[in-house]
Design a protein around this motif. Structure first.
Motif, PDB file in Angstrom:
ATOM      1  N   THR A  68       4.738  10.734   3.961  1.00  0.00           N
ATOM      2  CA  THR A  68       3.572   9.813   4.252  1.00  0.00           C
ATOM      3  C   THR A  68       4.261   8.652   4.544  1.00  0.00           C
ATOM      4  OG1 THR A  68       1.396   8.809   3.287  1.00  0.00           O
ATOM      5  CG2 THR A  68       3.260   9.230   1.625  1.00  0.00           C
ATOM      6  N   THR A  69       3.335   7.141   4.611  1.00  0.00           N
ATOM      7  CA  THR A  69       3.834   6.079   5.063  1.00  0.00           C
ATOM      8  C   THR A  69       3.433   4.893   3.840  1.00  0.00           C
ATOM      9  OG1 THR A  69       3.603   6.710   7.293  1.00  0.00           O
ATOM     10  CG2 THR A  69       3.816   4.206   6.748  1.00  0.00           C
ATOM     11  N   GLY A  70       4.494   4.144   3.497  1.00  0.00           N
ATOM     12  CA  GLY A  70       4.405   2.974   2.786  1.00  0.00           C
ATOM     13  C   GLY A  70       4.312   1.747   3.534  1.00  0.00           C
ATOM     14  N   TYR A 120       8.298   8.460   3.966  1.00  0.00           N
ATOM     15  CA  TYR A 120       8.996   9.064   2.686  1.00  0.00           C
ATOM     16  C   TYR A 120       8.482  10.393   2.578  1.00  0.00           C
ATOM     17  CZ  TYR A 120       5.160   7.279  -0.299  1.00  0.00           C
ATOM     18  OH  TYR A 120       4.001   7.106  -0.876  1.00  0.00           O
ATOM     19  N   TRP A 174       7.635   2.175   6.199  1.00  0.00           N
ATOM     20  CA  TRP A 174       8.540   3.261   5.995  1.00  0.00           C
ATOM     21  C   TRP A 174       7.920   4.272   5.674  1.00  0.00           C
ATOM     22  CZ3 TRP A 174       7.417  -0.627   2.680  1.00  0.00           C
ATOM     23  CH2 TRP A 174       6.874  -0.238   1.591  1.00  0.00           C
ATOM     24  N   ILE A 230       7.133  13.561   0.482  1.00  0.00           N
ATOM     25  CA  ILE A 230       6.244  13.856  -0.807  1.00  0.00           C
ATOM     26  C   ILE A 230       6.156  15.453  -1.177  1.00  0.00           C
ATOM     27  CG2 ILE A 230       4.793  11.653  -0.554  1.00  0.00           C
ATOM     28  CD1 ILE A 230       2.572  13.200   0.713  1.00  0.00           C
ATOM     29  N   CYS A 265       0.786  -0.932  -0.011  1.00  0.00           N
ATOM     30  CA  CYS A 265       0.051   0.065   0.044  1.00  0.00           C
ATOM     31  C   CYS A 265       1.158   1.280   0.099  1.00  0.00           C
ATOM     32  CB  CYS A 265      -0.894   0.108   1.238  1.00  0.00           C
ATOM     33  SG  CYS A 265      -1.687  -1.552   1.484  1.00  0.00           S
ATOM     34  N   ASP A 266       0.499   2.308  -0.681  1.00  0.00           N
ATOM     35  CA  ASP A 266       1.238   3.323  -0.838  1.00  0.00           C
ATOM     36  C   ASP A 266       0.327   4.639  -1.152  1.00  0.00           C
ATOM     37  OD1 ASP A 266       4.629   3.168  -1.641  1.00  0.00           O
ATOM     38  OD2 ASP A 266       3.671   4.896  -0.466  1.00  0.00           O
ATOM     39  N   ASP A 267       0.650   5.868  -0.834  1.00  0.00           N
ATOM     40  CA  ASP A 267      -0.119   6.817  -1.125  1.00  0.00           C
ATOM     41  C   ASP A 267       0.360   7.743  -2.508  1.00  0.00           C
ATOM     42  OD1 ASP A 267      -0.396   7.879   2.298  1.00  0.00           O
ATOM     43  OD2 ASP A 267      -1.781   6.698   0.899  1.00  0.00           O
TER      44      ASP A 267
END
Lengths: 119, 176
Positions: B98-100, B173, B171, B175, A19-21
């Motif tokens: 944000t978070t992955g 990262y 993790w 943006i 899942c990622d944004d």
């Protein structure tokens, strides 16, 4: 929210979930790969997510205040991938066509999620 | 702020024509006008030619209306560059991130390796497993070589546990 999964022929999320944004910078890149390739019986798919499903996932995971088995309030963390795996499966009734001009990894399918029936 | 201690005195034409006396009313008026001007210009400041509101020769400007600064000045509306930001004032709270997340149900008790594409600007990596044991582990190795600016990198996740155990990695990262 972008989701990529490995699923079996019935749509069960039995493999990796990512899942990622944001999308990868390379639009033709997959979110993940396996050393040695996909095992037999598994497919990799990017998920086409509607707004309400994305909201359900977003609101269903993260830190939550719950009452534990002893009746005491407790703070738990619900992993987003776990929440998806426990509550959804891939809709195997149809595959979503990629619109012309959209760069998409060739080996991936595009599917949507359906809510799992309650146990 | 307080008004000047001397009100402005206007000299009438009849007070300053050729036949009018130089009297105390006239001179007091001139004196009061000079005091009025001095206090208005900057009583407590050190006089300087062409005062520039540096806080010493005149008061610094406190507020500037939005959009009132033209582009030739130091700061214009909606234009802030790195010269305006002191390093110490850029905190984590001001950065967008944000978070992955990734997870996998392990198929067996062997070490399995998975390659995950992540942003080059990732940090704060976490791993977890649904069950713990001294023999279980999830470890991360970042892709080798120097990343090309603006490209994704590969993260290889090695997980060993038992069949049915879930491995997790997440993790943060930055943006835009």
């Amino acid at each position: 929210m972008y989701i990529e999964v490995e699923h079996d022929k019935d749509g069960n999320l039995v493999g990796q979930i990512r899942c990622d944004d944001t999308l990868p910078i390379n639009p033709q890149g997959k979110f993940f790969e396996r050393e040695g390739g996909l095992p037999a019986g598994l497919k990799q798919a990017r998920i086409q997510l509607d707004t309400l499903t994305a909201m359900a996932i977003e609101q269903g995971c993260g830190q939550k205040a719950v009452i534990n088995s002893k009746g005491e309030p407790e703070i738990v963390f619900i992993d987003r991938c776990d929440f998806i795996r426990q509550n959804f499966k891939v809709d195997m009734t149809h595959e979503i066509p990629i619109p012309p001009g959209v760069k998409f990894p060739r080996e991936l399918g595009m599917r949507s999620l359906v809510k799992k029936p309650p146990l | 702020m307080a008004a000047p201690s001397k009100a402005w005195v206007t000299q009438a034409d009849s007070q300053i024509d050729a036949d009018s006396p130089i009297d105390s009313v006239l001179m007091t008026g001139y004196r009061d006008d000079l005091v009025h001007l001095r206090e208005w210009l900057g009583l407590g400041y050190t006089a300087a030619q062409n005062h520039d509101h540096d806080g010493v020769n005149s008061k610094q400007v406190v507020t500037i209306a939005d959009g009132a600064v033209n582009t030739s000045a130091k700061v214009a509306a909606n234009v802030i560059n790195t010269t305006h930001l002191i390093d110490a004032n850029v905190t984590l709270a001001k950065l967008k991130w944000t978070t992955g997340s990734w997870s996998q149900i392990l198929p067996d008790n062997l070490e399995n390796a998975y390659d995950v594409t992540i942003s080059q600007h990732s940090h704060n990596f976490r791993t977890d497993m649904s069950s713990s044991s001294a023999l279980y582990y999830v470890r991360i190795m970042l892709g080798g070589g120097h990343p090309v600016n603006g490209q994704d990198i590969k993260m290889r996740v090695f997980a060993q546990g038992g069949a049915g155990i879930t491995a997790y990695a997440s993790w943060d990262y930055h943006i835009n």
